[in-house]
Design a protein around this motif. Structure first.
Motif, PDB file in Angstrom:
ATOM      1  N   GLN A 174       0.815  -1.199   0.000  1.00 17.28           N
ATOM      2  CA  GLN A 174       0.000   0.000   0.000  1.00 17.28           C
ATOM      3  C   GLN A 174       0.867   1.276   0.000  1.00 17.28           C
ATOM      4  OE1 GLN A 174      -2.661  -0.324   3.343  1.00 17.28           O
ATOM      5  NE2 GLN A 174      -3.941  -1.912   2.371  1.00 17.28           N
ATOM      6  N   LEU A 175       1.970   1.251   0.714  1.00 16.26           N
ATOM      7  CA  LEU A 175       2.843   2.432   0.770  1.00 16.26           C
ATOM      8  C   LEU A 175       3.551   2.692  -0.552  1.00 16.26           C
ATOM      9  CD1 LEU A 175       4.471   2.029   4.312  1.00 16.26           C
ATOM     10  CD2 LEU A 175       2.705   3.648   3.611  1.00 16.26           C
ATOM     11  N   ASP A 176       3.830   1.650  -1.322  1.00 14.01           N
ATOM     12  CA  ASP A 176       4.474   1.794  -2.640  1.00 14.01           C
ATOM     13  C   ASP A 176       5.781   2.599  -2.555  1.00 14.01           C
ATOM     14  OD1 ASP A 176       4.901   1.518  -5.325  1.00 14.01           O
ATOM     15  OD2 ASP A 176       3.562   3.174  -5.909  1.00 14.01           O
ATOM     16  N   LEU A 177       6.736   2.098  -1.782  1.00 16.04           N
ATOM     17  CA  LEU A 177       8.037   2.767  -1.592  1.00 16.04           C
ATOM     18  C   LEU A 177       9.164   1.992  -2.263  1.00 16.04           C
ATOM     19  CD1 LEU A 177       7.689   3.697   2.193  1.00 16.04           C
ATOM     20  CD2 LEU A 177       7.374   5.200   0.228  1.00 16.04           C
ATOM     21  N   TYR A 178       8.849   1.256  -3.313  1.00 17.60           N
ATOM     22  CA  TYR A 178       9.859   0.384  -3.906  1.00 17.60           C
ATOM     23  C   TYR A 178      10.934   1.169  -4.683  1.00 17.60           C
ATOM     24  CZ  TYR A 178       6.793  -3.395  -2.576  1.00 17.60           C
ATOM     25  OH  TYR A 178       6.022  -4.246  -1.860  1.00 17.60           O
ATOM     26  N   GLY A 179      10.639   2.422  -5.022  1.00 18.38           N
ATOM     27  CA  GLY A 179      11.661   3.206  -5.741  1.00 18.38           C
ATOM     28  C   GLY A 179      12.554   4.015  -4.824  1.00 18.38           C
ATOM     29  N   GLU A 180      12.402   3.844  -3.514  1.00 19.19           N
ATOM     30  CA  GLU A 180      13.125   4.653  -2.541  1.00 19.19           C
ATOM     31  C   GLU A 180      14.405   3.987  -2.045  1.00 19.19           C
ATOM     32  OE1 GLU A 180      12.374   7.661  -1.651  1.00 19.19           O
ATOM     33  OE2 GLU A 180      10.511   7.759  -2.800  1.00 19.19           O
ATOM     34  N   GLY A 181      14.885   2.979  -2.647  1.00 24.31           N
ATOM     35  CA  GLY A 181      16.037   2.250  -2.168  1.00 24.31           C
ATOM     36  C   GLY A 181      15.599   0.872  -1.674  1.00 24.31           C
ATOM     37  N   ARG A 182      16.354   0.271  -0.836  1.00 26.62           N
ATOM     38  CA  ARG A 182      16.026  -1.073  -0.336  1.00 26.62           C
ATOM     39  C   ARG A 182      15.620  -0.968   1.124  1.00 26.62           C
ATOM     40  NH1 ARG A 182      19.736  -6.424  -1.479  1.00 26.62           N
ATOM     41  NH2 ARG A 182      18.166  -8.002  -0.830  1.00 26.62           N
ATOM     42  N   ILE A 183      14.386  -1.484   1.419  1.00 20.60           N
ATOM     43  CA  ILE A 183      13.839  -1.371   2.763  1.00 20.60           C
ATOM     44  C   ILE A 183      13.657  -2.774   3.345  1.00 20.60           C
ATOM     45  CG2 ILE A 183      11.893  -0.561   4.142  1.00 20.60           C
ATOM     46  CD1 ILE A 183      11.383   1.548   2.008  1.00 20.60           C
ATOM     47  N   PHE A 184      14.146  -2.947   4.576  1.00 17.38           N
ATOM     48  CA  PHE A 184      13.978  -4.195   5.306  1.00 17.38           C
ATOM     49  C   PHE A 184      13.110  -3.933   6.529  1.00 17.38           C
ATOM     50  CE2 PHE A 184      18.004  -4.631   3.102  1.00 17.38           C
ATOM     51  CZ  PHE A 184      17.964  -5.911   2.587  1.00 17.38           C
TER      52      PHE A 184
END
Length: 469
Positions: free
Chosen positions: A71-81
């Motif tokens: 839902q947040l759609d943050l896939y273009g912001e770098g790599r999130i764990f």
């Protein structure tokens, strides 16, 4: 390397190196710090957004975390764990399922699991490697953490491009500055060389040599001062030569007369005693004349040397009356009347003997170059902080063409009459030089009713200030 231009080139080179080093380091470091601070702000804000979105979950499950992250759609912001409290990876935005369930042991993540936001950024190999971590909390309890990792080569390339441009600009500025400093040092070396050549010329006695002056900088002012100094030396040398020539001529005349008279006595075996006495009388007169010339030359030499002398308050009125009284026998000889009108309080800081010599010479000349039945008036007064002494005569006057030169050494208006009266052409020169020693000045002018007026003016002495000091 001991020349001025070499030292200037070394100084300019050092300044250029330091300046270019600052240009190539300070802007880059500032830009790097600014980029890192921007990344810190952006990455922590993104991580806190994820943490806030996950803090509403009762438990952190892979499916629930994945649904929220979708839902947040943050896939273009770098790599999130996203990890649990044990550091086990529950979500990886890179969609690498092979890492799920593994422990993520990073220093920033461990700080986040202890309840502290963490950030680290390193610039190396032309890229920024950044990581940020924040805790996931619910009801003040930590039950997970968000770890954000970014490898930014674009910003690194921008910084490298900036560094490259600064290097090009530095090379251009360095080359231009080096050329300008080389041209400046060359011009400076030439101008200093001209001064050195001029100094050598003057040292060899070529006082007419001058340095070309251009501009208004310090070297130009030095050149102007040097030209003024060499001009003064040239004038002094010319005066010295003229003085030696005139002095030799003046001394030669009485010496030649003495030799002629003594030879006449020695060569005449049967000369009458009366003739011998007459010849010896003439010899005595020439000796007196020679002594007078020598004394006046010594006086001028003393004035030229300008030895330190102690000045005292001197009353010009008293000295004028004294000079007039001493010259009374001479006035009777020339059948000339002397009158003296002196106001009181005409005080000057001077020497009494020097002041007496000034007034004595002026009054003596006024008597000698007067006419039978004429008069000489000596007037002294105080006006506007100036003490003025005037010597008027009714004599033969001075031709207008000779007035500017009468104070020159050995200058005589009427040479024939000057020899008759015993003039040496040095009296008025002594008057002018002595007056100048006391801060005064002297000038001459012809009177409309005939005769000459000599005026001497001195700064008046403030006796109250003198006594206080």
């Amino acid at each position: 390397m001991h020349s001025l231009s070499a030292h200037l080139m070394l100084l300019f080179s050092a300044v250029i190196v330091v300046t270019l080093a600052l240009i190539n380091t300070y802007p880059l470091l500032t830009a790097q710090d600014l980029m890192m601070e921007t990344k810190r702000s952006d990455m922590l804000r993104t991580a806190n957004l994820v943490s806030s979105s996950l803090s509403g979950l009762q438990t952190l499950g892979r499916d629930r975390v994945s649904a929220v992250m979708t839902q947040l759609d943050l896939y273009g912001e770098g790599r999130i764990f996203v990890t649990d409290t044990a550091g086990e990876i529950l979500f990886d935005s890179a969609a690498e399922t092979s890492l799920l369930g593994r422990d993520l042991l990073r220093r920033e993540l461990l700080s986040a699991l202890r309840g502290q936001d963490a950030f680290r950024c390193v610039y190396r190999d032309g890229a920024f490697e950044s990581s940020a971590a924040v805790p996931i909390t619910t009801r003040s309890e930590i039950f997970g953490a968000v770890y954000f990792y970014e490898y930014d080569a674009e910003q690194g390339a921008l910084l490298l491009s900036m560094q490259r441009y600064l290097r090009y600009i530095s090379l251009i500025l360095g080359a231009l500055t080096l050329l300008a400093s080389l041209a400046f040092s060359t011009v400076l070396r030439r101008r200093v060389h001209r001064l050195n050549v001029a100094i050598s010329e003057v040292r060899e006695g070529h006082y007419s040599h001058r340095v070309p002056v251009s501009g208004r900088d310090e070297i130009s002012r030095i050149a102007e001062e040097f030209n003024a100094l060499s001009g003064r030396l040239e004038q002094t040398e010319e005066l010295r030569r003229q003085f030696v020539s005139n002095a030799s001529h003046e001394l030669k005349t009485p010496l030649a007369s003495i030799k002629l008279l003594t030879d006449s006595i020695l060569q005449s075996r049967n000369m009458e005693m009366e003739d011998v006495r007459e010849f010896l009388g003439d010899v005595s007169e020439e000796i007196v004349r020679l002594t007078r010339i020598t004394d006046r030359l010594l006086n001028l030499t003393r004035l030229d040397v300008n030895l330190h002398r102690e000045f005292i308050p001197v009353s010009v009125s008293y000295v004028a009356e004294r000079a007039a009284r001493m010259l009374q026998p001479l006035s009777e000889h020339y059948q000339v009347t002397i009158t003296c009108e002196a106001e009181p309080d005409c005080l000057v800081l001077a020497e009494e003997d020097g002041m007496y010599q000034i007034l004595f010479n002026l009054v003596e000349n006024a008597l000698k170059y007067n006419v039978p039945g004429g008069s000489v008036r000596v007037l002294s007064y105080l006006r506007d902080d100036k003490v003025t002494c005037i010597v008027d005569d009714t004599g033969i006057g001075i031709p207008e063409k000779d007035l500017p030169q009468i104070f020159d050494r050995f200058y005589r208006v009427d040479k024939a009459r000057s020899r008759e009266t015993g003039g040496t052409g040095l009296g008025l020169a002594i008057v002018q030089d002595t007056a100048a020693q006391y801060g005064g000045r002297v000038w001459a002018e012809n009177r409309a009713q005939g005769g000459t007026r000599f005026t001497v003016e001195f700064p008046a002495l403030d006796i109250t200030r003198y006594e206080f000091e």
